[in-house]
Design a protein around this motif. Structure first.
Motif, PDB file in Angstrom:
ATOM      1  N   ASP A 254       0.801  -1.349  -0.217  1.00  4.49           N
ATOM      2  CA  ASP A 254       0.071   0.181  -0.166  1.00  4.49           C
ATOM      3  C   ASP A 254       0.934   1.393   0.518  1.00  4.49           C
ATOM      4  O   ASP A 254       1.813   0.996   0.055  1.00  4.49           O
ATOM      5  CB  ASP A 254      -0.797   0.087   1.528  1.00  4.49           C
ATOM      6  N   SER A 255       0.511   2.280   0.158  1.00  8.87           N
ATOM      7  CA  SER A 255       1.344   3.488  -0.017  1.00  8.87           C
ATOM      8  C   SER A 255       1.145   4.322   1.312  1.00  8.87           C
ATOM      9  O   SER A 255       2.145   5.191   1.189  1.00  8.87           O
ATOM     10  CB  SER A 255      -0.049   5.028  -0.850  1.00  8.87           C
ATOM     11  N   SER A 256       1.258   3.396   2.719  1.00 12.80           N
ATOM     12  CA  SER A 256       1.769   3.705   3.573  1.00 12.80           C
ATOM     13  C   SER A 256       3.699   3.529   3.502  1.00 12.80           C
ATOM     14  O   SER A 256       3.637   2.649   2.692  1.00 12.80           O
ATOM     15  CB  SER A 256       1.448   2.928   4.793  1.00 12.80           C
ATOM     16  N   PHE A 257       4.298   4.495   4.326  1.00 13.37           N
ATOM     17  CA  PHE A 257       5.691   4.924   4.859  1.00 13.37           C
ATOM     18  C   PHE A 257       5.998   3.134   5.251  1.00 13.37           C
ATOM     19  O   PHE A 257       5.622   3.093   6.247  1.00 13.37           O
ATOM     20  CB  PHE A 257       5.662   6.038   5.463  1.00 13.37           C
ATOM     21  N   VAL A 258       6.725   2.469   4.757  1.00 21.50           N
ATOM     22  CA  VAL A 258       8.111   1.638   5.280  1.00 21.50           C
ATOM     23  C   VAL A 258       9.552   1.556   4.739  1.00 21.50           C
ATOM     24  O   VAL A 258      10.119   3.049   4.072  1.00 21.50           O
ATOM     25  CB  VAL A 258       7.728   0.454   4.180  1.00 21.50           C
ATOM     26  N   LYS A 259      10.170   1.331   5.826  1.00 22.41           N
ATOM     27  CA  LYS A 259      11.793   1.402   6.146  1.00 22.41           C
ATOM     28  C   LYS A 259      12.379   0.597   6.842  1.00 22.41           C
ATOM     29  O   LYS A 259      11.404  -0.613   7.490  1.00 22.41           O
ATOM     30  CB  LYS A 259      12.021   3.116   6.488  1.00 22.41           C
ATOM     31  N   PHE A 260      13.338  -0.129   6.561  1.00 21.73           N
ATOM     32  CA  PHE A 260      14.533  -0.808   7.026  1.00 21.73           C
ATOM     33  C   PHE A 260      15.452  -0.434   7.555  1.00 21.73           C
ATOM     34  O   PHE A 260      16.548   0.326   6.688  1.00 21.73           O
ATOM     35  CB  PHE A 260      14.751  -1.864   6.287  1.00 21.73           C
ATOM     36  N   GLN A 261      16.195  -0.365   9.085  1.00 18.88           N
ATOM     37  CA  GLN A 261      16.562   0.766   9.462  1.00 18.88           C
ATOM     38  C   GLN A 261      17.554  -0.326  10.275  1.00 18.88           C
ATOM     39  O   GLN A 261      17.184  -1.313  11.317  1.00 18.88           O
ATOM     40  CB  GLN A 261      16.588   1.604  10.178  1.00 18.88           C
ATOM     41  N   ILE A 262      19.389  -0.207   9.861  1.00 21.93           N
ATOM     42  CA  ILE A 262      19.952  -0.501  11.549  1.00 21.93           C
ATOM     43  C   ILE A 262      20.083   1.045  12.278  1.00 21.93           C
ATOM     44  O   ILE A 262      20.811   1.415  12.048  1.00 21.93           O
ATOM     45  CB  ILE A 262      20.725  -1.246  11.246  1.00 21.93           C
ATOM     46  N   ASP A 263      19.550   0.358  13.692  1.00 22.11           N
ATOM     47  CA  ASP A 263      20.015   1.480  14.728  1.00 22.11           C
ATOM     48  C   ASP A 263      21.109   1.320  14.497  1.00 22.11           C
ATOM     49  O   ASP A 263      21.557   0.533  14.851  1.00 22.11           O
ATOM     50  CB  ASP A 263      18.704   1.008  14.958  1.00 22.11           C
ATOM     51  N   TRP A 264      20.991   2.166  16.027  1.00 25.69           N
ATOM     52  CA  TRP A 264      22.830   2.866  16.663  1.00 25.69           C
ATOM     53  C   TRP A 264      23.222   1.555  17.539  1.00 25.69           C
ATOM     54  O   TRP A 264      24.583   1.458  17.955  1.00 25.69           O
ATOM     55  CB  TRP A 264      22.478   3.826  17.276  1.00 25.69           C
ATOM     56  N   ALA A 265      21.735   1.200  18.031  1.00 30.78           N
ATOM     57  CA  ALA A 265      22.226  -0.250  19.015  1.00 30.78           C
ATOM     58  C   ALA A 265      22.504  -1.547  17.583  1.00 30.78           C
ATOM     59  O   ALA A 265      22.575  -2.824  19.277  1.00 30.78           O
ATOM     60  CB  ALA A 265      20.693  -0.662  19.805  1.00 30.78           C
ATOM     61  N   GLY A 266      22.443  -1.619  17.382  1.00 33.34           N
ATOM     62  CA  GLY A 266      23.231  -2.770  16.005  1.00 33.34           C
ATOM     63  C   GLY A 266      21.171  -3.510  15.352  1.00 33.34           C
ATOM     64  O   GLY A 266      21.834  -4.665  15.415  1.00 33.34           O
ATOM     65  N   VAL A 267      20.423  -3.190  15.826  1.00 40.75           N
ATOM     66  CA  VAL A 267      19.191  -4.014  15.904  1.00 40.75           C
ATOM     67  C   VAL A 267      18.378  -3.691  14.791  1.00 40.75           C
ATOM     68  O   VAL A 267      18.504  -2.130  14.316  1.00 40.75           O
ATOM     69  CB  VAL A 267      18.032  -3.682  16.968  1.00 40.75           C
TER      70      VAL A 267
END
Length: 823
Positions: A254-267
């Motif tokens: 769908d048109s919703s915002f989706v993201k994949f992120q490696i955060d600063w804690a390594g997750v």
């Protein structure tokens, strides 16, 4: 005098830059001569999806240029330009330089702190912020050729439509790097990327060491991520460009915002914006078992046993040692076999560093491992096929649900113990199972005696569930698991009187339709919930066993493309099922109605096609049970309020055991026109029987015509007519004329191609459902040529299976991407 002139020119340029930045904020581009000054505005993509400008992380005094989703209350930066060279004041300027590069300048001293470093630049270069969140530089305002793009220079976030390229035989790719801290975007200690070896898998590194991995890609999902088992169905695709070049993309549903992120804690987190907040879809690593190789070589982190470290079969921890060691020496002899065998480790994330991936069947894979004295284990996985390990087995994790079976090489002495233990388990299970079946049967009969038959009265009954509906099997069922008996499932039980009230005494005004087994009515519960009530006709061919079968199956199935069962009623001679109400009824009410069919434009029809394929894939592979529907047809596809398809009517469905691949029946049930030749002629059915029905259904959706009522002077059915047009290169003429203007020709032709593959006479030549879905949704995949249907029955096990399906493996009916691409 010179210095005064310099200051005058400098401030004039700064003022000019500020004016130009205001102009830039009104558009989505930065051409030469236009700049964005800190505090002077931002630029926004054309569709108002993303925004670019200066920002400071919460609690930081430094300034950066970044990109974030537009219009979201929580500023979430997905890309940073000058992550390792922050600005210390609010006098920064982003502009297009004379050399065709985007640059960030500290206005105070004129220092360039960041540049796009385009080598083949143009004097008329223009930077554009696209709706994908990609900041791209083009040679000029009208060009579509990118000289540079932020998607090729990411920071810590992967966005939809971003292409991640790799070589099939290449090295590890560390693509995304975490922030150093929550307020410091400079490169941190964690990386996220891909290891393409064998079959691609996602990896998180902490420095140089692996922290977590996803398991290998099987064409549908990453097999080590069981909490997002159908992640491919939500948008991931792997495209083969040829010459060993591959790339991943992700397209949200769908048109919703989706993201994949490696955060600063390594997750690594997959998040979607919903109801004013970021909702976490999945995150890894999140616990001890998620941590890479926690239990060492040949160890298993067991989630089913409190995340304890255990050794695989044939291995143990000796006194004074930390890791698992083999208990008995292998007997690999001069012929490369000896008396070695294999022990099964079920429901696990398969080990890392697979040494061989090939197209062999499960039997050939076992033989290849057995004849190699260095082989420590093998596995056969749907979509990957044969996997062999010759080194230590590391990073194994046992899941509560899902996972694959690993076959670990063991010495003959270990096999004896394994077999004795296995027999003991089987005997114990049989005794306990028989006792439980006896008790459940006795209780069921007691309840039946007490309940009796409830007559229909004129009083208004209370509508709602009165107790739990237990559908117990007291004897063998031709429509259950062959040779097995089950305990059934628990559902809400409704009294017959309550359903009389809900349907206005089953009035014709509430009738939604009828089939061979009875009528379906619309009902309304006191709380206003609308329901569909399927009342089994006493004269129908569906007996109590078929009714129990449908209840047992649907109660255990959970998928967005399968109809949901709400409850049941077994009272006297009345057998009734309650389903969720589908306001748009069945697909045939639209598809074959000349006035309604234009409402199903091509995009809706393609969505329906892929939705049915997903539902069928779930039945065949992803559900806890392995189910053949046996009556897949257009009238058994229901449509919800958003025209999403849901497979219904499981009265004729059949459950298969793990190693069962085909069966015979003396009574052929289903609908002619949708039946596979081997089923209609010989009563032989398999998962490929459903694939044939899906192919017919796909052609009906494309043409808008019923296969059963198709009439032509030259052809006996639609399949023959479709082949004739396909063979003459005129397949596009199959498309329903009412939707030709809304169609995408390449997509239509691909669907027809897949349909022709599905309706081939020989079952072995048909693709399985993972392959079907992969072919439908992969735009660049080369498809094999279908064989001409001759409309005769042939047993599929007489022909070599071109799809490399191993019919003896636990995970049967499999396909490899390589096999598809290579033919």
């Amino acid at each position: 005098m010179g210095s005064d002139r310099f200051r005058c020119v400098f401030w004039l340029s700064l003022v000019t830059g500020y004016c130009c930045s205001v102009f830039a904020s009104a558009g989505n581009r930065i051409p030469k001569g236009v700049s964005v000054a800190d505090g002077g505005g931002t630029i926004v993509s054309a569709g108002e999806r993303f925004e670019l400008g200066f920002f400071s992380p919460n609690g930081s005094r430094f300034r950066y240029v970044g990109i974030w989703p537009y219009g979201i209350s929580v500023q979430t930066v997905v890309w940073v330009a000058n992550r390792d060279k922050p600005l210390s004041g609010n006098d920064g300027v982003l502009f297009m330089g004379d050399d065709g590069n985007l640059q960030i300048r500290q206005a105070g001293d004129g220092e360039i702190v960041w540049s796009s470093n385009v080598t083949a630049s143009s004097p008329n270069s223009t930077a554009v912020l696209l709706d994908t969140g990609n900041l791209a530089i083009f040679p000029n305002a009208n060009s579509k050729r990118m000289l540079w793009q932020s998607f090729n220079n990411p920071t810590d976030t992967y966005l939809p439509d971003m292409e991640v390229h790799m070589d099939a035989a290449g090295r590890e790719l560390k693509i995304f790097t975490s922030w150093k801290t929550a307020i410091d975007p400079s490169p941190g200690n964690y990386s996220l990327g891909l290891d393409p070896r064998g079959s691609p898998q996602i990896v998180i590194w902490e420095g140089l060491n692996r922290r977590w991995r996803s398991g290998h890609w099987n064409g549908i999902s990453f097999i080590g991520v069981t909490d997002v088992r159908t992640i491919y169905l939500s948008g991931f695709r792997l495209t083969n460009q040829g010459n060993g070049k591959l790339f991943f993309t992700y397209t949200p549903s769908d048109s919703s915002f989706v993201k994949f992120q490696i955060d600063w804690a390594g997750v690594e987190r997959q998040e979607t914006w919903s109801n004013g907040q970021w909702r976490i879809v999945q995150a890894h690593p999140v616990d001890e078992c998620d941590r890479y190789n926690r239990c060492g070589p040949f160890g298993v982190c067991d989630r089913t046993d409190g995340m304890r470290c255990l050794c695989v079969e044939g291995f143990a921890v000796d006194d004074g040692e930390q890791w698992c060691r083999r208990r008995s020496r292998l007997e690999c002899g001069m012929d490369g076999i000896g008396n070695d065998g294999f022990g099964e480790v079920e429901g696990v994330k398969l080990p890392d560093f697979v040494d061989y991936v090939g197209l062999e069947s499960a039997k050939e894979c076992q033989r290849r491992c057995l004849h190699n004295c260095s082989c420590t284990a093998y596995a056969f996985v749907s979509g990957i096929n044969c996997m062999i390990w010759t080194s230590d087995l590391v990073d194994i994790e046992r899941f509560v649900e899902g996972g694959n079976t690993l076959f670990v090489r063991l010495a003959a002495s270990e096999l004896g113990e394994t077999k004795r233990a296995y027999r003991a388990v089987i005997i114990t299970a049989a005794v306990v199972g028989t006792f439980l079946l006896f008790i459940s049967g006795w209780l069921f009969m007691q309840r039946r005696r007490k309940r009796g038959v409830v007559a229909v009265t004129n009083e208004v009954p209370k509508v709602g569930p009165s107790r739990e509906c237990s559908i117990d099997y007291s004897g063998p069922s031709d429509l259950g698991v062959e040779g097995q008996q089950g305990n059934g499932s628990e559902l809400a039980l409704y009294s017959f009187n309550s359903l009389v009230a809900a349907t206005d005494n089953f009035s014709d005004d509430n009738k939604l339709g009828q089939g061979g087994f009875g009528h379906v009515y619309k009902g309304i519960l006191p709380d206003g919930q609308e329901i569909a009530v399927k009342r089994l006709s006493r004269k129908s061919g569906q007996g109590l066993q078929e009714f129990k079968n449908e209840v047992m199956l649907i109660a255990k199935l959970q998928h967005r493309n399968l109809v949901r069962l709400l409850g049941c009623c077994i009272q006297g001679e009345e057998n009734i099922l309650l389903y969720e109400y589908m306001p748009n009824k069945s697909l045939d009410s639209y598809l074959f109605d000349p006035d309604k069919k234009p409402q199903l434009d091509w995009s809706k029809r393609f969505s329906i096609i892929t939705g049915i394929a997903r539902g069928l894939l779930y039945l065949h592979r992803d559900s806890r049970l392995r189910i053949i529907h046996r009556d897949l047809k257009v009238s058994n596809i229901l449509l919800d309020e958003e025209m999403n398809p849901k497979i219904s009517d499981f009265g004729m469905a059949r459950i298969f055991g793990g190693n069962q691949n085909e069966a015979n029946t003396n009574i052929v049930v289903g609908t002619y026109g949708y039946m596979a030749p081997e089923y209609a002629m010989e009563g032989l059915f398999s998962l490929k029987s459903d694939v044939y029905s899906f192919g017919v259904l796909l052609l009906e959706i494309i043409t808008g015509q019923r296969n059963a009522s198709f009439r032509s002077t030259d052809f006996s059915n639609m399949v023959a007519f479709a082949w004739d047009l396909w063979d003459k290169g005129r397949a596009i003429e199959l498309l329903d004329p009412s939707i030709r203007e809304s169609s995408l020709q390449e997509q239509v032709l691909r669907c027809i191609h897949v349909g022709m593959l599905c309706v081939q006479d020989v079952a072995a030549n048909r693709p399985n459902m993972p392959a079907v879905l992969l072919m439908l949704e992969s735009e660049n995949m080369a498809l094999p040529s279908p064989r001409q249907p001759t409309f005769t029955s042939m047993r599929y096990n007489l022909d070599e299976d071109m799809w490399n399906v191993n019919q003896d493996a636990v995970s049967s009916n499999n396909v490899t991407i390589t096999a598809i691409l290579g033919r």
